[in-house]
Write a protein that holds these residues in place. Structure first.
Motif, mmCIF file in Angstrom:
data_model
loop_
_atom_site.group_PDB
_atom_site.id
_atom_site.type_symbol
_atom_site.label_atom_id
_atom_site.label_comp_id
_atom_site.label_asym_id
_atom_site.label_seq_id
_atom_site.Cartn_x
_atom_site.Cartn_y
_atom_site.Cartn_z
ATOM 1 N N MET A 1 70.189 37.270 -53.775
ATOM 2 C CA MET A 1 69.581 37.361 -55.071
ATOM 3 C C MET A 1 68.135 37.791 -54.897
ATOM 4 S SD MET A 1 68.687 34.260 -57.750
ATOM 5 C CE MET A 1 70.354 33.955 -58.189
ATOM 6 N N GLU A 2 67.674 38.656 -55.767
ATOM 7 C CA GLU A 2 66.273 39.076 -55.730
ATOM 8 C C GLU A 2 65.477 38.283 -56.756
ATOM 9 O OE1 GLU A 2 65.833 43.272 -56.173
ATOM 10 O OE2 GLU A 2 66.368 43.623 -54.089
ATOM 11 N N LEU A 3 64.326 37.804 -56.314
ATOM 12 C CA LEU A 3 63.417 37.068 -57.179
ATOM 13 C C LEU A 3 62.078 37.801 -57.211
ATOM 14 C CD1 LEU A 3 64.029 33.445 -55.842
ATOM 15 C CD2 LEU A 3 64.996 34.462 -57.917
ATOM 16 N N THR A 4 61.534 37.967 -58.386
ATOM 17 C CA THR A 4 60.200 38.547 -58.527
ATOM 18 C C THR A 4 59.217 37.401 -58.665
ATOM 19 O OG1 THR A 4 61.095 40.512 -59.574
ATOM 20 C CG2 THR A 4 58.746 40.074 -59.898
ATOM 21 N N ILE A 5 58.188 37.427 -57.836
ATOM 22 C CA ILE A 5 57.196 36.351 -57.810
ATOM 23 C C ILE A 5 55.850 36.918 -58.214
ATOM 24 C CG2 ILE A 5 56.100 34.589 -56.387
ATOM 25 C CD1 ILE A 5 58.564 34.944 -54.492
ATOM 26 N N VAL A 19 55.578 40.479 -56.165
ATOM 27 C CA VAL A 19 56.358 40.831 -54.988
ATOM 28 C C VAL A 19 57.797 40.397 -55.250
ATOM 29 C CG1 VAL A 19 55.885 38.679 -53.745
ATOM 30 C CG2 VAL A 19 56.417 40.729 -52.480
ATOM 31 N N THR A 20 58.722 41.147 -54.696
ATOM 32 C CA THR A 20 60.131 40.797 -54.819
ATOM 33 C C THR A 20 60.642 40.352 -53.458
ATOM 34 O OG1 THR A 20 60.428 42.410 -56.582
ATOM 35 C CG2 THR A 20 62.416 41.639 -55.485
ATOM 36 N N VAL A 21 61.333 39.207 -53.441
ATOM 37 C CA VAL A 21 61.921 38.699 -52.203
ATOM 38 C C VAL A 21 63.419 38.515 -52.425
ATOM 39 C CG1 VAL A 21 59.819 37.537 -51.414
ATOM 40 C CG2 VAL A 21 61.470 36.278 -52.797
ATOM 41 N N THR A 22 64.161 38.575 -51.344
ATOM 42 C CA THR A 22 65.601 38.366 -51.398
ATOM 43 C C THR A 22 65.928 37.027 -50.752
ATOM 44 O OG1 THR A 22 65.958 40.747 -51.255
ATOM 45 C CG2 THR A 22 67.835 39.343 -50.745
ATOM 46 N N VAL A 23 66.692 36.216 -51.472
ATOM 47 C CA VAL A 23 67.094 34.898 -50.979
ATOM 48 C C VAL A 23 68.596 34.734 -51.209
ATOM 49 C CG1 VAL A 23 64.844 33.820 -51.338
ATOM 50 C CG2 VAL A 23 66.525 33.796 -53.173
ATOM 51 N N LEU A 24 69.165 33.742 -50.564
ATOM 52 C CA LEU A 24 70.582 33.455 -50.733
ATOM 53 C C LEU A 24 70.847 32.860 -52.114
ATOM 54 C CD1 LEU A 24 71.337 31.846 -47.259
ATOM 55 C CD2 LEU A 24 71.840 34.176 -47.999
ATOM 56 N N THR A 25 72.093 32.963 -52.557
ATOM 57 C CA THR A 25 72.508 32.367 -53.827
ATOM 58 C C THR A 25 73.361 31.152 -53.511
ATOM 59 O OG1 THR A 25 72.549 34.567 -54.793
ATOM 60 C CG2 THR A 25 73.710 32.871 -55.991
ATOM 61 N N PRO A 26 73.160 30.019 -54.159
ATOM 62 C CA PRO A 26 72.204 29.775 -55.222
ATOM 63 C C PRO A 26 70.790 29.636 -54.672
ATOM 64 C CG PRO A 26 73.398 27.747 -54.738
ATOM 65 C CD PRO A 26 74.000 28.826 -53.872
ATOM 66 N N ALA A 27 69.858 30.216 -55.369
ATOM 67 C CA ALA A 27 68.454 30.189 -54.956
ATOM 68 C C ALA A 27 67.793 28.911 -55.448
ATOM 69 C CB ALA A 27 67.730 31.397 -55.516
ATOM 70 N N THR A 28 66.962 28.348 -54.597
ATOM 71 C CA THR A 28 66.169 27.183 -55.001
ATOM 72 C C THR A 28 64.697 27.491 -54.791
ATOM 73 O OG1 THR A 28 66.198 26.151 -52.812
ATOM 74 C CG2 THR A 28 68.008 25.576 -54.320
ATOM 75 N N ALA A 29 63.873 26.693 -55.408
ATOM 76 C CA ALA A 29 62.429 26.877 -55.274
ATOM 77 C C ALA A 29 61.985 26.727 -53.821
ATOM 78 C CB ALA A 29 61.693 25.890 -56.170
ATOM 79 N N ALA A 30 62.710 25.933 -53.049
ATOM 80 C CA ALA A 30 62.360 25.733 -51.637
ATOM 81 C C ALA A 30 62.493 27.015 -50.817
ATOM 82 C CB ALA A 30 63.236 24.642 -51.035
ATOM 83 N N MET A 31 63.210 27.993 -51.323
ATOM 84 C CA MET A 31 63.407 29.252 -50.595
ATOM 85 C C MET A 31 62.287 30.255 -50.812
ATOM 86 S SD MET A 31 67.377 29.915 -51.411
ATOM 87 C CE MET A 31 68.683 28.915 -50.757
ATOM 88 N N LEU A 66 67.007 28.372 -59.142
ATOM 89 C CA LEU A 66 66.335 29.486 -59.806
ATOM 90 C C LEU A 66 67.333 30.547 -60.234
ATOM 91 C CD1 LEU A 66 63.390 29.934 -57.282
ATOM 92 C CD2 LEU A 66 63.373 28.644 -59.426
ATOM 93 N N GLN A 67 67.007 31.214 -61.320
ATOM 94 C CA GLN A 67 67.777 32.357 -61.796
ATOM 95 C C GLN A 67 66.925 33.603 -61.578
ATOM 96 O OE1 GLN A 67 70.904 31.736 -62.845
ATOM 97 N NE2 GLN A 67 70.425 29.587 -62.428
ATOM 98 N N SER A 68 67.564 34.742 -61.465
ATOM 99 C CA SER A 68 66.806 35.985 -61.249
ATOM 100 C C SER A 68 65.928 36.321 -62.445
ATOM 101 C CB SER A 68 67.755 37.145 -60.949
ATOM 102 O OG SER A 68 68.630 37.358 -62.044
ATOM 103 N N THR A 69 66.208 35.742 -63.598
ATOM 104 C CA THR A 69 65.421 36.004 -64.806
ATOM 105 C C THR A 69 64.248 35.037 -64.977
ATOM 106 O OG1 THR A 69 66.960 34.648 -66.074
ATOM 107 C CG2 THR A 69 67.347 37.040 -66.055
ATOM 108 N N ASP A 70 64.150 34.028 -64.119
ATOM 109 C CA ASP A 70 63.043 33.068 -64.218
ATOM 110 C C ASP A 70 61.715 33.735 -63.892
ATOM 111 O OD1 ASP A 70 64.572 30.842 -64.912
ATOM 112 O OD2 ASP A 70 64.840 30.214 -62.833
ATOM 113 N N GLU A 71 60.671 33.283 -64.565
ATOM 114 C CA GLU A 71 59.322 33.723 -64.226
ATOM 115 C C GLU A 71 58.810 32.765 -63.154
ATOM 116 O OE1 GLU A 71 55.610 35.040 -66.803
ATOM 117 O OE2 GLU A 71 55.854 32.857 -66.776
ATOM 118 N N ILE A 72 58.618 33.290 -61.955
ATOM 119 C CA ILE A 72 58.202 32.471 -60.819
ATOM 120 C C ILE A 72 56.792 32.885 -60.427
ATOM 121 C CG2 ILE A 72 58.742 31.811 -58.448
ATOM 122 C CD1 ILE A 72 61.650 32.855 -59.130
#
Length: 81
Positions: A1-5, A19-31, A66-72
């Motif tokens: 999953m890609e997350l934009t931070i 920045v965009t990072v790629t993490v495993l799904t399900p993504a958590t804030a710890a990642m 986390l969801q990919s649509t969350d504002e992080i």
């Protein structure tokens, strides 16, 4: 999953405002921090001391899913006068 931070303060100056990072799904804030530290190892200490906000609220639990649509956002400690 890609997350934009979104990054702030010194992190934004060094890396850019987002920045965009790629993490495993399900993504958590710890990642978030390890994924960003892997991209920019020189800033690992700053990243580790930063606070994470999800959807404009600081989180208290790194296990938050986390969801990919969350504002992080990653907000490092700042000082000033």
């Amino acid at each position: 999953m890609e997350l934009t931070i979104k990054l702030f303060a010194m992190l934004a100056e060094q890396i850019g405002p987002t920045v965009t990072v790629t993490v495993l799904t399900p993504a958590t804030a710890a990642m978030v921090k390890p994924a960003l530290s892997q991209r920019t190892p020189a800033l690992k200490a700053v990243i580790n001391n930063a606070r994470i906000a999800v959807n404009q609220e600081f989180i208290a639990d790194d296990r938050q899913v986390l969801q990919s649509t969350d504002e992080i956002a990653l907000i490092p400690p700042v000082s000033g006068g």
